[in-house]
Scaffold this motif. Sequence first.
Motif, PDB file in Angstrom:
ATOM      1  N   PHE A   1      86.409  76.639 121.658  1.00  0.00           N
ATOM      2  CA  PHE A   1      86.823  76.761 122.975  1.00  0.00           C
ATOM      3  C   PHE A   1      88.381  77.079 123.060  1.00  0.00           C
ATOM      4  CE2 PHE A   1      88.122  72.928 125.769  1.00  0.00           C
ATOM      5  CZ  PHE A   1      88.614  73.226 126.563  1.00  0.00           C
ATOM      6  N   THR A   2      89.195  77.620 123.508  1.00  0.00           N
ATOM      7  CA  THR A   2      90.274  78.008 123.408  1.00  0.00           C
ATOM      8  C   THR A   2      90.527  78.020 124.836  1.00  0.00           C
ATOM      9  OG1 THR A   2      90.559  79.252 121.551  1.00  0.00           O
ATOM     10  CG2 THR A   2      92.303  79.677 122.343  1.00  0.00           C
ATOM     11  N   PRO A   3      91.431  76.815 125.331  1.00  0.00           N
ATOM     12  CA  PRO A   3      92.231  76.630 127.018  1.00  0.00           C
ATOM     13  C   PRO A   3      93.340  77.388 127.450  1.00  0.00           C
ATOM     14  CG  PRO A   3      92.399  74.918 126.010  1.00  0.00           C
ATOM     15  CD  PRO A   3      92.070  75.652 124.792  1.00  0.00           C
ATOM     16  N   GLY A   4      94.064  77.993 126.116  1.00  0.00           N
ATOM     17  CA  GLY A   4      95.555  78.925 126.207  1.00  0.00           C
ATOM     18  C   GLY A   4      96.245  77.349 126.355  1.00  0.00           C
ATOM     19  N   HIS A   5      96.607  76.389 127.246  1.00  0.00           N
ATOM     20  CA  HIS A   5      97.094  75.830 127.076  1.00  0.00           C
ATOM     21  C   HIS A   5      97.303  74.679 127.265  1.00  0.00           C
ATOM     22  CE1 HIS A   5      94.406  74.333 130.415  1.00  0.00           C
ATOM     23  NE2 HIS A   5      94.449  75.180 130.880  1.00  0.00           N
ATOM     24  N   LYS A   6      98.460  73.741 127.250  1.00  0.00           N
ATOM     25  CA  LYS A   6      98.004  72.537 126.948  1.00  0.00           C
ATOM     26  C   LYS A   6      97.576  70.690 127.514  1.00  0.00           C
ATOM     27  CE  LYS A   6     101.005  68.089 126.599  1.00  0.00           C
ATOM     28  NZ  LYS A   6     102.145  66.617 126.861  1.00  0.00           N
ATOM     29  N   LEU A   7      95.975  70.424 126.584  1.00  0.00           N
ATOM     30  CA  LEU A   7      94.862  69.599 127.227  1.00  0.00           C
ATOM     31  C   LEU A   7      96.109  67.940 127.546  1.00  0.00           C
ATOM     32  CD1 LEU A   7      92.130  71.024 126.437  1.00  0.00           C
ATOM     33  CD2 LEU A   7      93.332  71.451 128.772  1.00  0.00           C
ATOM     34  N   PRO A   8      96.213  67.521 128.626  1.00  0.00           N
ATOM     35  CA  PRO A   8      96.749  66.009 128.593  1.00  0.00           C
ATOM     36  C   PRO A   8      95.177  65.345 127.268  1.00  0.00           C
ATOM     37  CG  PRO A   8      95.188  66.083 130.418  1.00  0.00           C
ATOM     38  CD  PRO A   8      94.911  67.910 129.795  1.00  0.00           C
ATOM     39  N   TYR A   9      94.362  65.379 127.410  1.00  0.00           N
ATOM     40  CA  TYR A   9      93.710  64.592 126.175  1.00  0.00           C
ATOM     41  C   TYR A   9      93.082  65.742 124.631  1.00  0.00           C
ATOM     42  CZ  TYR A   9      90.579  67.799 128.526  1.00  0.00           C
ATOM     43  OH  TYR A   9      89.803  69.023 129.064  1.00  0.00           O
ATOM     44  N   LYS A  10      92.759  64.796 123.457  1.00  0.00           N
ATOM     45  CA  LYS A  10      92.629  65.301 122.424  1.00  0.00           C
ATOM     46  C   LYS A  10      91.260  66.316 122.651  1.00  0.00           C
ATOM     47  CE  LYS A  10      93.676  65.911 118.378  1.00  0.00           C
ATOM     48  NZ  LYS A  10      94.924  66.973 117.597  1.00  0.00           N
ATOM     49  N   TRP A  11      91.904  67.135 122.049  1.00  0.00           N
ATOM     50  CA  TRP A  11      89.783  67.760 121.763  1.00  0.00           C
ATOM     51  C   TRP A  11      90.010  68.992 120.557  1.00  0.00           C
ATOM     52  CZ3 TRP A  11      91.650  73.877 121.457  1.00  0.00           C
ATOM     53  CH2 TRP A  11      92.875  73.826 122.048  1.00  0.00           C
ATOM     54  N   GLU A  12      88.986  69.270 120.426  1.00  0.00           N
ATOM     55  CA  GLU A  12      88.776  70.369 118.742  1.00  0.00           C
ATOM     56  C   GLU A  12      88.356  71.601 119.319  1.00  0.00           C
ATOM     57  OE1 GLU A  12      87.602  69.085 114.844  1.00  0.00           O
ATOM     58  OE2 GLU A  12      85.610  69.362 115.936  1.00  0.00           O
ATOM     59  N   SER A  13      89.287  72.438 118.549  1.00  0.00           N
ATOM     60  CA  SER A  13      88.498  74.362 118.924  1.00  0.00           C
ATOM     61  C   SER A  13      87.737  74.572 117.439  1.00  0.00           C
ATOM     62  CB  SER A  13      89.826  74.944 119.331  1.00  0.00           C
ATOM     63  OG  SER A  13      88.835  76.536 119.065  1.00  0.00           O
ATOM     64  N   CYS A  14      86.012  74.159 117.780  1.00  0.00           N
ATOM     65  CA  CYS A  14      85.461  75.120 116.770  1.00  0.00           C
ATOM     66  C   CYS A  14      85.384  76.423 116.441  1.00  0.00           C
ATOM     67  CB  CYS A  14      84.098  74.006 116.660  1.00  0.00           C
ATOM     68  SG  CYS A  14      82.694  74.332 118.318  1.00  0.00           S
ATOM     69  N   TYR A  15      85.938  77.125 115.518  1.00  0.00           N
ATOM     70  CA  TYR A  15      85.775  78.463 115.344  1.00  0.00           C
ATOM     71  C   TYR A  15      84.992  79.357 114.064  1.00  0.00           C
ATOM     72  CZ  TYR A  15      87.934  81.997 118.170  1.00  0.00           C
ATOM     73  OH  TYR A  15      88.856  82.968 119.431  1.00  0.00           O
ATOM     74  N   THR A  16      85.264  79.810 114.135  1.00  0.00           N
ATOM     75  CA  THR A  16      84.070  80.797 113.108  1.00  0.00           C
ATOM     76  C   THR A  16      84.989  81.966 112.360  1.00  0.00           C
ATOM     77  OG1 THR A  16      83.171  82.479 114.770  1.00  0.00           O
ATOM     78  CG2 THR A  16      81.668  80.815 113.995  1.00  0.00           C
TER      79      THR A  16
END
Length: 644
Positions: free
Chosen positions: A459-474
């Motif tokens: 998951f990579t939104p490319g802009h600030k999100l107003p909530y806490k998030w995590e990108s799991c990446y390989t």
Amino acid sequence: LSTRGARDFIEEKMIGVILLVTVQLVLARDQNCAFQIPSTTSTGDCNFYSLKKQGELGIFEVNGTDYHKEQVIYYFTLCQSIPKDKLPKECVNLPDGPAFMYKIKTQGCYLLGNIASNIALPVDPMNSTKGIRLAYINGSNSSGVEYPFGVLYDFYCDVNANNKPLSAFEFPENTVKVHWPSQFACSINTSAGTCPRYMYDGTWNTVRLRPRPSWFDEAKFGIFIHWGVFSVPSFTSEWYWHRLMTGTPEVVEFHNRVYGCSGVNPTKFPCNSAEFSYYDFPPMFKAELFSPSHWASVFQKAGARYVVLITKHHEGWCNFPSKQHWNWNSVDLGPHMDLLGNLSLSVRKAGLIMGAYHSLREWYEPLYLKDEFDNCTTTDFPDLILNPTQMDLIEQYSPWVLWNDGAGDAACQHKSSYWKAPQFRSWVLNSSPVRDTIIINDRCGAGCIGDYTTGGDRFTPGHKLPYKWESCYTIQEGSWGYDRNPSDPYHPLDFLIYQLVETVACNGNLLLNVGPTADGRLDPIFEERLMGIGTWMDINGEAIYASVPWKVQNDTSSKQTWYTASQDGQSVYAITFEGITPGQVFTLTQPQATKSTMVQFLGYEGFLKYSQTSEGLAILVPTDLDRNKFSGQPAWTFKLSNVL
């Protein structure tokens, strides 16, 4: 126990305890926490309660909308008392000062900051005649005029509680009305240590109140480890078994040729070898070269702050001794070793936080298939397998991350109640040994509420999100589990560092995955990538750890320069992937210099020369950069102090 008796026992353990403690809480609250801070008050009411005890906790309910995109509420908690000498004149004679607040869904106290920094000066902007209304400053407009990102009003001894903010503040959508429900309050005669804990009642309505532990926001970078029986074939992905059984030609043909006849659709996939099913793989999962101390050392040198190991993927295999998965775990078969336990010891010894991935569904578990056949109207699998296993996992290993998965593509995905997730999470938050430190994600089906969101994989939104998030990446592009197929390439180092920087700038954490081999090794390419990230973090980690998003996230339309900021707002970090050469003038378009601005280059001693031009902040790059330190790095960081 019979099926029904065992299910009743588990429900009693998870829910009965909640109800019992809730009754105790009500009795204690009646005695010690029986008041409510009113939404409208008179000056006489100010003597009725006290907020002076630093560290006294309470959850504040605020009208607003959170990341689930439905009309819900934000939550605030008391952080510390404001010194008397910092109060407006209207409040100096009141018995106790108002309190700093911070938004649980964001980082620590950073939105209000330290009062000494003037980033969070308590103001009284709305003409209240008594008490104080709090505003916090979070930026400026194009004319340099400061504005509040949000306003807390109707909070402390405000006789004009129904007044709305002045229109001059321009941001009514960020204005919230604060109430303090009595069940979250300590009375003036009760210390924080004796005020009853808030107890979660097995519903999302209370689980959503849970404040997120601050360590997660500060850590920023973690390591994901996909390791299991699927590491033996190490072909295509960790979904090997499912693809085999559903007849994916590439997988079936590979299996029949390399291991033996799978028995899958023999008409379409004829095979003359001996039979070999997925259940024949565990003896080949030996982990004979597994060195947990080496793994932990690699992760620590990479700059990671937490580690999340697959304890059970959708195949149902457990990397620890599970009573519910006898003869299908790493102690009974295969390595004959508690992989989770051994790695947890080494990870914690290295100073890192240990977490556990645990799949909700199991592809071929009979009770799950029965529930699925019953259209999820029965709950034998979560009652007898899933939640007892998760409870054992948490009680025995005390992970600080519980990373659930597997509900999204399951038949029961639209019935989050099927997984008994709110009941289980209430038990975790009420009674488990990690109730104050654990972080749980939001992958438990529709309606799930977590401490943060993971979006989809990579998951990579490319802009600030107003909530806490995590990108799991390989690191390996296609697979999470180790894939021996040479057509599955590895992401280059500069790409991975870019993912980290972009994610952190946009209010996220990066959980970067490695897939060990069946014999317990980390592929040299994995180690090389991780060591490269660690070398970069040694110089630039100040811009990553415990940082917060700035007012803008990137500087150019090409997104080659990203911004983060310190929690107190005094420092802004411009992390650029554009080429830097000694002696060049590098211009940042977003920051504006002040009379006290200072510019530094992380990893370089001393301050840099700069000027404010019509194009932006023009910085002179030093000519004496250490080539051994900076050569080959994919990104460089300018530290800007006291900029607008």
